[in-house]
Design an enzyme around this catalytic site. Structure first.
Site, PDB file in Angstrom:
ATOM      1  CB  SER A  56      -0.901   0.009   1.234  1.00 39.53           C
ATOM      2  OG  SER A  56      -0.103   0.115   2.414  1.00 39.53           O
ATOM      3  CB  VAL A 100       5.498   1.360   8.113  1.00 37.91           C
ATOM      4  CG1 VAL A 100       4.326   1.276   9.086  1.00 37.91           C
ATOM      5  CG2 VAL A 100       6.743   0.757   8.736  1.00 37.91           C
ATOM      6  CG  ASP A 101       1.491  -1.888   9.237  1.00 37.76           C
ATOM      7  OD1 ASP A 101       2.403  -1.851  10.078  1.00 37.76           O
ATOM      8  OD2 ASP A 101       0.378  -1.364   9.408  1.00 37.76           O
ATOM      9  CG  MET A 104      -4.385  -3.968  -5.553  1.00 37.02           C
ATOM     10  SD  MET A 104      -5.776  -4.795  -4.731  1.00 37.02           S
ATOM     11  CE  MET A 104      -5.802  -3.932  -3.159  1.00 37.02           C
ATOM     12  CB  CYS A 137     -11.448  -2.584  -0.139  1.00 30.75           C
ATOM     13  SG  CYS A 137      -9.924  -2.367  -1.098  1.00 30.75           S
ATOM     14  N   GLY A 144      -0.027  -6.790   4.868  1.00 29.51           N
ATOM     15  CA  GLY A 144       0.487  -6.278   6.130  1.00 29.51           C
ATOM     16  C   GLY A 144      -0.552  -6.205   7.228  1.00 29.51           C
ATOM     17  CB  CYS A 163      -8.511   5.090  -0.156  1.00 31.40           C
ATOM     18  SG  CYS A 163      -9.633   3.953  -1.008  1.00 31.40           S
TER      19      CYS A 163
END
Length: 351
Positions: free
Chosen positions: A9, A12-13, A33, A101, A125, A197
């Site tokens: 994405s 950080v994860d 994506m 999603c 993540g 988002c």
């Protein structure tokens, strides 16, 4: 050598998830994506999927020596997530687009793409865990309960769980950030995404009106007896349990307790009127098996709520959940997720 697509994405994860998989010897590619035209989101810090997020993901993939791709799923996202988001609000319910999603994009389209590329796993993540016993797959909470994301993953099927890895499940957020800093990732100190988002400013009603090209009419605030208390600014602007932004002076705190779409009325009441002892859910997904009768378990009806004791059982195509003690502000369109300790039993959409 096992091969994995890392869903990146830009945060950080997912970056540390990629690092873990590379360290384990997997052949990996990074994939972001493309879900919507994200240029407008670039000025917001608490969303995901912006152009800057794509570049952060690409930078980490390059640092890890991974090929990186952007998959364009904008049409599917519009159909499965945005259209559902808008229509659910119009019906008087409150959707959870992150669940949709996950259901239709991350763990449907990505797994399809994984198979097309002859890869073995999709890696994300999320703070959750999986477990396999005797050919069955189980979904578990993340070890760090303050970050656990199993609630938004309840729709996963056995087939999907067989091809999904959650490498962060045994770690805390602070440990993940420390690893990212030690590895010099560009997003090591990046804020977590919090907003939806495609509505980066959080103004859901304005987004829906712009998307539909209409203005939702004003109507009446009423009490449970139908007495008019004031005027609302469009029924999509309110959700069950809401207290702020009502502009009603009733002499005591009032909350949204119901919405009547046909009459275009928002019903207000006391906090006590928000309490309910049961609910029904549709589109229910049982992670490993559908029970024959009643089961005693715990339930969450919102992402950040504490689990509560309940009994659940099937009624036709729906699942009924009866709580030991009344629960506040049950909201149609949101998810109810059932747990047995760390294990997710299943979940569905509150009706």
């Amino acid at each position: 050598m096992k091969k994995a697509i890392i869903a990146m994405s830009g945060g950080v994860d997912s970056s540390v998830a990629a690092y873990f998989m590379k360290k384990k010897g997997f052949e990996c590619i990074g994939a972001t994506m493309r879900l919507y035209n994200s240029e407008e989101a670039d000025d917001f810090e608490n969303t995901c999927c912006s152009l800057s997020d794509v570049e952060d993901a690409r930078a980490v993939a390059t640092k890890l020596g991974m090929p990186f791709y952007v998959f364009n799923f904008t049409d599917e996202f519009r159909e499965k997530v945005i259209e559902n988001f808008v229509s659910t609000y119009e019906k008087g319910a409150t959707p959870n687009p992150c669940i949709e999603c996950n259901r239709y994009l991350k763990f449907d389209k990505l797994i399809t793409r994984m198979k097309e590329l002859s890869f073995d796993y999709v890696v994300t993540g999320h703070y959750a865990r999986t477990e396999e016993r005797e050919g069955r797959f189980y979904l578990k909470k993340g070890r760090d309960l303050s970050k656990d994301q199993s609630y938004v993953l309840y729709s996963l099927t056995q087939e999907q769980l067989a091809h999904i890895l959650f490498p962060l499940g045994e770690y805390s957020k602070s440990e993940i950030r420390e690893i990212a800093e030690n590895e010099g990732f560009v997003n090591a100190k990046k804020h977590d995404s919090q907003d939806i988002c495609f509505v980066p400013d959080g103004d859901y009603a304005s987004f829906i009106e712009s998307y539909k090209g209409i203005k939702y009419p004003k109507g009446n605030f009423v009490d449970k007896n139908g007495n008019v208390l004031g005027t609302h600014n469009g029924i999509i602007r309110y959700t069950i349990g809401q207290r702020k932004g009502l502009g009603i002076a009733a002499g005591f705190p009032v909350y949204v307790v119901k919405k009547d779409i046909e009459k275009n009325e928002v019903v207000l009441g006391s906090e006590k009127e928000l309490l309910e002892s049961s609910l029904e859910a549709e589109n229910f997904n049982w992670i490993y098996e559908k029970p024959d009768g009643k089961i005693r378990c715990k339930a969450k009806t919102r992402y950040n709520m504490k689990e509560v004791d309940c009994v659940a059982y099937c009624i036709g195509d729906k699942v009924r959940v009866e709580f030991d003690n009344p629960v506040r502000a049950l909201t149609s369109g949101q998810a109810v997720v059932l747990y047995d300790g760390d294990y997710v039993i299943g979940g569905g959409t509150i009706v």
